[in-house]
Design a protein around this motif. Structure first.
Motif, PDB file in Angstrom:
ATOM      1  N   LEU A 209      25.502  13.469 -47.818  1.00  0.00           N
ATOM      2  CA  LEU A 209      24.141  13.307 -48.310  1.00  0.00           C
ATOM      3  C   LEU A 209      23.350  12.378 -47.399  1.00  0.00           C
ATOM      4  CD1 LEU A 209      24.807  12.994 -52.138  1.00  0.00           C
ATOM      5  CD2 LEU A 209      23.527  14.821 -50.991  1.00  0.00           C
ATOM      6  N   ARG A 210      22.096  12.685 -47.213  1.00  0.00           N
ATOM      7  CA  ARG A 210      21.153  11.842 -46.480  1.00  0.00           C
ATOM      8  C   ARG A 210      20.011  11.521 -47.444  1.00  0.00           C
ATOM      9  NH1 ARG A 210      25.104  13.750 -43.503  1.00  0.00           N
ATOM     10  NH2 ARG A 210      25.203  13.086 -41.361  1.00  0.00           N
TER      11      ARG A 210
ATOM     12  N   TYR B 117      19.559  16.166 -49.928  1.00  0.00           N
ATOM     13  CA  TYR B 117      19.622  16.530 -48.507  1.00  0.00           C
ATOM     14  C   TYR B 117      21.058  16.331 -48.024  1.00  0.00           C
ATOM     15  CZ  TYR B 117      17.651  17.169 -43.794  1.00  0.00           C
ATOM     16  OH  TYR B 117      17.329  17.639 -42.547  1.00  0.00           O
ATOM     17  N   TYR B 118      21.806  17.438 -47.942  1.00  0.00           N
ATOM     18  CA  TYR B 118      23.213  17.413 -47.533  1.00  0.00           C
ATOM     19  C   TYR B 118      23.288  18.088 -46.169  1.00  0.00           C
ATOM     20  CZ  TYR B 118      28.295  17.770 -47.873  1.00  0.00           C
ATOM     21  OH  TYR B 118      29.648  17.637 -47.660  1.00  0.00           O
ATOM     22  N   ALA B 119      23.692  17.349 -45.150  1.00  0.00           N
ATOM     23  CA  ALA B 119      23.624  17.870 -43.790  1.00  0.00           C
ATOM     24  C   ALA B 119      24.795  17.387 -42.941  1.00  0.00           C
ATOM     25  CB  ALA B 119      22.311  17.440 -43.140  1.00  0.00           C
ATOM     26  N   ALA B 120      24.966  18.078 -41.823  1.00  0.00           N
ATOM     27  CA  ALA B 120      25.909  17.680 -40.783  1.00  0.00           C
ATOM     28  C   ALA B 120      25.232  17.918 -39.445  1.00  0.00           C
ATOM     29  CB  ALA B 120      27.194  18.489 -40.871  1.00  0.00           C
ATOM     30  N   PHE B 121      25.566  17.081 -38.461  1.00  0.00           N
ATOM     31  CA  PHE B 121      24.944  17.133 -37.146  1.00  0.00           C
ATOM     32  C   PHE B 121      26.007  17.160 -36.052  1.00  0.00           C
ATOM     33  CE2 PHE B 121      22.312  14.873 -40.112  1.00  0.00           C
ATOM     34  CZ  PHE B 121      21.023  15.311 -39.870  1.00  0.00           C
ATOM     35  N   VAL B 122      25.769  17.962 -35.011  1.00  0.00           N
ATOM     36  CA  VAL B 122      26.639  17.995 -33.842  1.00  0.00           C
ATOM     37  C   VAL B 122      25.765  18.071 -32.596  1.00  0.00           C
ATOM     38  CG1 VAL B 122      28.543  19.135 -35.073  1.00  0.00           C
ATOM     39  CG2 VAL B 122      26.886  20.525 -33.808  1.00  0.00           C
ATOM     40  N   ILE B 123      26.339  17.691 -31.471  1.00  0.00           N
ATOM     41  CA  ILE B 123      25.684  17.852 -30.178  1.00  0.00           C
ATOM     42  C   ILE B 123      26.324  19.053 -29.496  1.00  0.00           C
ATOM     43  CG2 ILE B 123      25.184  16.796 -27.943  1.00  0.00           C
ATOM     44  CD1 ILE B 123      23.791  15.415 -30.320  1.00  0.00           C
TER      45      ILE B 123
END
Length: 124
Positions: free
Chosen positions: A94-95, A102-108
């Motif tokens: 959660l953010r 707002y449930y998210a994940a981030f990658v490069i």
């Protein structure tokens, strides 16, 4: 929300493989493809698409956020993206500083772009 986003990549084959694998949990697949200089169009259930093409230009880093219908899809995206060679830029979670659900994940990704999957729905 977008109709399509098209950007250049430094290694067409690597980027195409990365996005196909990382976005498979979100239902994204090849919609059409031409030679690398033209590129590939990737699309899910909706009408929006992501288009990649081979270029020697150095584009600025982008932040691309993809809609996930469930939090489980966000989790699966994160696992798939890491398995495809991405670098973690924010584990699934959660953010609440954006909003309560707002449930998210981030990658490069391969070219340094910040790739996100986000679910706005409440948890089960």
């Amino acid at each position: 929300m977008f109709d399509h986003v098209k950007f250049g990549v430094s290694d067409y084959a690597a980027s195409k493989a990365f996005f196909l694998k990382a976005l498979a949990p979100l239902g994204v697949a090849v919609a059409s493809e031409g030679p690398p200089a033209y590129g590939v169009e990737l699309s899910g259930k909706g009408k929006a698409s992501l288009c990649l093409f081979q270029t020697d230009e150095k584009p600025a880093h982008l932040h691309l956020a993809f809609v996930a219908e469930t939090r489980q899809q966000v989790d699966a995206f994160h696992r798939a993206a890491l398995a495809a060679g991405a670098t973690d830029n924010g584990a699934p979670g959660l953010r609440p500083h954006y909003h309560a659900n707002y449930y998210a994940a981030f990658v490069i990704g391969p070219d340094g772009h910040n790739i996100e999957a986000v679910c706005h729905a409440p948890g089960a």
